[in-house]
Design a protein around this motif. Structure first.
Motif, PDB file in Angstrom:
ATOM      1  N   TRP A   1      -9.961 -30.978   0.057  1.00 40.01           N
ATOM      2  CA  TRP A   1     -10.664 -31.434  -1.144  1.00 40.01           C
ATOM      3  C   TRP A   1     -12.175 -31.412  -0.939  1.00 40.01           C
ATOM      4  N   LEU A   2     -12.632 -31.889   0.216  1.00 42.59           N
ATOM      5  CA  LEU A   2     -14.064 -31.875   0.505  1.00 42.59           C
ATOM      6  C   LEU A   2     -14.617 -30.452   0.490  1.00 42.59           C
ATOM      7  N   SER A   3     -13.833 -29.510   0.975  1.00 39.95           N
ATOM      8  CA  SER A   3     -14.307 -28.118   1.010  1.00 39.95           C
ATOM      9  C   SER A   3     -14.440 -27.527  -0.390  1.00 39.95           C
ATOM     10  N   LEU A   4     -13.713 -28.090  -1.355  1.00 38.49           N
ATOM     11  CA  LEU A   4     -13.734 -27.582  -2.730  1.00 38.49           C
ATOM     12  C   LEU A   4     -14.724 -28.308  -3.629  1.00 38.49           C
ATOM     13  N   THR A   5     -15.276 -29.428  -3.144  1.00 40.88           N
ATOM     14  CA  THR A   5     -16.044 -30.333  -4.004  1.00 40.88           C
ATOM     15  C   THR A   5     -17.533 -30.274  -3.694  1.00 40.88           C
ATOM     16  N   SER A   6     -18.331 -30.182  -4.769  1.00 37.65           N
ATOM     17  CA  SER A   6     -19.787 -30.161  -4.633  1.00 37.65           C
ATOM     18  C   SER A   6     -20.395 -31.210  -5.556  1.00 37.65           C
ATOM     19  N   TRP A   7     -21.182 -32.114  -4.990  1.00 41.19           N
ATOM     20  CA  TRP A   7     -21.919 -33.090  -5.803  1.00 41.19           C
ATOM     21  C   TRP A   7     -23.239 -32.469  -6.239  1.00 41.19           C
ATOM     22  N   SER A   8     -23.744 -32.942  -7.349  1.00 38.28           N
ATOM     23  CA  SER A   8     -24.986 -32.394  -7.887  1.00 38.28           C
ATOM     24  C   SER A   8     -25.989 -33.509  -8.129  1.00 38.28           C
ATOM     25  N   GLN A   9     -27.256 -33.142  -8.055  1.00 36.89           N
ATOM     26  CA  GLN A   9     -28.336 -34.082  -8.336  1.00 36.89           C
ATOM     27  C   GLN A   9     -29.195 -33.586  -9.503  1.00 36.89           C
ATOM     28  N   GLU A  10     -28.639 -32.656 -10.275  1.00 35.81           N
ATOM     29  CA  GLU A  10     -29.392 -32.004 -11.347  1.00 35.81           C
ATOM     30  C   GLU A  10     -28.844 -32.369 -12.727  1.00 35.81           C
ATOM     31  N   GLN A  11     -29.665 -32.151 -13.746  1.00 36.54           N
ATOM     32  CA  GLN A  11     -29.211 -32.310 -15.124  1.00 36.54           C
ATOM     33  C   GLN A  11     -28.254 -31.162 -15.462  1.00 36.54           C
ATOM     34  N   ILE A  12     -27.295 -31.425 -16.333  1.00 38.64           N
ATOM     35  CA  ILE A  12     -26.408 -30.378 -16.798  1.00 38.64           C
ATOM     36  C   ILE A  12     -27.225 -29.352 -17.584  1.00 38.64           C
ATOM     37  N   SER A  13     -26.865 -28.094 -17.474  1.00 38.52           N
ATOM     38  CA  SER A  13     -27.636 -27.057 -18.148  1.00 38.52           C
ATOM     39  C   SER A  13     -27.241 -26.942 -19.624  1.00 38.52           C
ATOM     40  N   ILE A  14     -28.180 -26.469 -20.417  1.00 35.15           N
ATOM     41  CA  ILE A  14     -27.907 -26.208 -21.834  1.00 35.15           C
ATOM     42  C   ILE A  14     -26.796 -25.166 -21.963  1.00 35.15           C
ATOM     43  N   GLU A  15     -26.793 -24.196 -21.059  1.00 33.83           N
ATOM     44  CA  GLU A  15     -25.775 -23.134 -21.109  1.00 33.83           C
ATOM     45  C   GLU A  15     -24.379 -23.705 -20.908  1.00 33.83           C
ATOM     46  N   GLU A  16     -24.242 -24.673 -19.997  1.00 33.33           N
ATOM     47  CA  GLU A  16     -22.921 -25.255 -19.769  1.00 33.33           C
ATOM     48  C   GLU A  16     -22.478 -26.095 -20.964  1.00 33.33           C
ATOM     49  N   ILE A  17     -23.394 -26.840 -21.553  1.00 33.49           N
ATOM     50  CA  ILE A  17     -23.048 -27.608 -22.751  1.00 33.49           C
ATOM     51  C   ILE A  17     -22.598 -26.671 -23.866  1.00 33.49           C
ATOM     52  N   LYS A  18     -23.300 -25.573 -24.039  1.00 33.27           N
ATOM     53  CA  LYS A  18     -22.900 -24.588 -25.050  1.00 33.27           C
ATOM     54  C   LYS A  18     -21.483 -24.090 -24.789  1.00 33.27           C
ATOM     55  N   ARG A  19     -21.182 -23.821 -23.518  1.00 33.51           N
ATOM     56  CA  ARG A  19     -19.871 -23.285 -23.164  1.00 33.51           C
ATOM     57  C   ARG A  19     -18.758 -24.293 -23.439  1.00 33.51           C
ATOM     58  N   VAL A  20     -18.987 -25.545 -23.042  1.00 33.19           N
ATOM     59  CA  VAL A  20     -17.974 -26.576 -23.273  1.00 33.19           C
ATOM     60  C   VAL A  20     -17.800 -26.832 -24.765  1.00 33.19           C
ATOM     61  N   GLN A  21     -18.914 -26.989 -25.463  1.00 28.79           N
ATOM     62  CA  GLN A  21     -18.846 -27.292 -26.894  1.00 28.79           C
ATOM     63  C   GLN A  21     -18.154 -26.175 -27.667  1.00 28.79           C
ATOM     64  N   SER A  22     -18.492 -24.941 -27.329  1.00 25.90           N
ATOM     65  CA  SER A  22     -17.878 -23.802 -28.008  1.00 25.90           C
ATOM     66  C   SER A  22     -16.364 -23.775 -27.790  1.00 25.90           C
ATOM     67  N   ARG A  23     -15.960 -24.092 -26.573  1.00 20.84           N
ATOM     68  CA  ARG A  23     -14.528 -24.052 -26.243  1.00 20.84           C
ATOM     69  C   ARG A  23     -13.759 -25.127 -27.003  1.00 20.84           C
ATOM     70  N   ILE A  24     -14.275 -26.341 -27.027  1.00 24.16           N
ATOM     71  CA  ILE A  24     -13.527 -27.415 -27.691  1.00 24.16           C
ATOM     72  C   ILE A  24     -13.632 -27.311 -29.215  1.00 24.16           C
ATOM     73  N   TYR A  25     -14.700 -26.686 -29.704  1.00 22.62           N
ATOM     74  CA  TYR A  25     -14.795 -26.430 -31.151  1.00 22.62           C
ATOM     75  C   TYR A  25     -13.752 -25.396 -31.563  1.00 22.62           C
ATOM     76  N   LYS A  26     -13.611 -24.360 -30.766  1.00 19.63           N
ATOM     77  CA  LYS A  26     -12.605 -23.322 -31.037  1.00 19.63           C
ATOM     78  C   LYS A  26     -11.206 -23.929 -31.044  1.00 19.63           C
ATOM     79  N   LEU A  27     -10.996 -24.957 -30.221  1.00 18.10           N
ATOM     80  CA  LEU A  27      -9.698 -25.622 -30.151  1.00 18.10           C
ATOM     81  C   LEU A  27      -9.520 -26.672 -31.251  1.00 18.10           C
ATOM     82  N   LYS A  28     -10.524 -26.786 -32.139  1.00 16.02           N
ATOM     83  CA  LYS A  28     -10.498 -27.729 -33.269  1.00 16.02           C
ATOM     84  C   LYS A  28     -10.459 -29.186 -32.808  1.00 16.02           C
ATOM     85  N   MET A  29     -11.075 -29.435 -31.639  1.00 16.06           N
ATOM     86  CA  MET A  29     -11.133 -30.794 -31.118  1.00 16.06           C
ATOM     87  C   MET A  29     -12.402 -31.515 -31.566  1.00 16.06           C
TER      88      MET A  29
END
Length: 283
Positions: free
Chosen positions: A241-269
């Motif tokens: 699990w430790l080998s697969l896990t990465s912690w972050s100290q950064e703000q989430i990117s606008i690109e990632e928010i776009k990707r998540v939002q687009s996916r859940i909008y397409k799913l009508k959530m």
């Protein structure tokens, strides 16, 4: 002292918070950080943020974005775990199902509507080409209730983090059919917008402190053994699990928010697309 109530799941991802609290790292800077466990997961934390029962949350990325889109007056402060969450797809040990493909018309146990288990059931169904309008759910609230529900046949499968459920699989209670990683980062740190605005200096101290801990977390001597003991996991599982896990100290990117939002909008959530920057709060 400024009191801050923060919620999170009682899982190994959040050990950095507990170590920092136990070492007095927040208290020494004038922050009384109260950790509140939410075994029910993201849906319960979203409700607690809305009801002002907590101030901050370490919460699944897809779940908080979905709820902010639905009116939760909270914002994302930064990423916490940037690697994907490995969702195990589980059935009861004596289940008739032998593969994920056979679950298309089966009943899915979820912790609650709006939870990570709910969102990911839709994401998995869409990726496999299933008709998401036909998904059937049984709300179980907790992992313990999921065990009961799958065992008595009230639901057919349950999606939960691979390593958290590994001991249940090892005991022969659940059988894992496979894993389904999130197509985005695991966890973010989010908070109520009114609380952040009124306590921005204290919130910044909390973020700076936890980022110091997570930045060096994997280098803590015998951290794998500490994790295995505290979370009742096998050492080799924790090491994987430790080998697969990465912690972050950064703000989430606008690109990632776009990707998540687009996916859940397409799913009508969610009902509409928001400006991606409206999901985040930069202190």
């Amino acid at each position: 002292m400024t009191k801050i109530r923060i919620g999170g799941v009682p899982e190994h991802f959040n050990l950095p918070w507990h170590l920092a609290i136990e070492d007095g790292m927040f208290a020494s800077q004038g922050i009384e950080l109260e950790w509140i466990d939410f075994p029910e997961g993201t849906g319960a934390m979203n409700k607690a943020l809305r009801d002002k029962e907590i101030d901050l949350a370490v919460i699944l990325t897809g779940g908080i974005i979905k709820d902010i889109a639905a009116g939760n007056p909270s914002k994302i402060l930064q990423l916490f775990v940037s690697s994907p969450l490995q969702w195990g797809v589980h059935v009861a040990a004596n289940s008739k199902f032998k593969s994920i493909e056979e679950l298309e018309n089966a009943t899915c146990a979820i912790s609650r509507y709006g939870s990570g288990s709910h969102v990911m059931a839709y994401v998995q169904a869409e990726q496999r080409g299933w008709n998401t309008d036909n998904l059937d759910f049984e709300v179980v609230n907790t992992l313990e209730n999921a065990i009961t529900t799958l065992t008595n046949g009230s639901a057919d499968y349950f999606m939960w983090e691979h390593f958290t459920t590994k001991p249940i699989v090892d005991k022969g209670i659940f059988r894992r059919l496979g894993d389904f990683p999130t197509p985005w980062s695991c966890f973010v740190i989010a908070g109520r917008e009114d609380f952040i605005d009124e306590n921005s200096y204290a919130v910044q101290i909390v973020l700076d402190t936890i980022n110091t801990v997570t930045g060096d977390f994997k280098n803590i001597p015998s951290i794998d053994r500490t994790l295995a003991n505290r979370y009742e996991q096998q050492l080799d599982d924790i090491q994987k699990w430790l080998s697969l896990t990465s912690w972050s100290q950064e703000q989430i990117s606008i690109e990632e928010i776009k990707r998540v939002q687009s996916r859940i909008y397409k799913l009508k959530m969610i009902e509409s697309i928001k400006e991606p920057s409206s999901y985040i709060h930069d202190i």
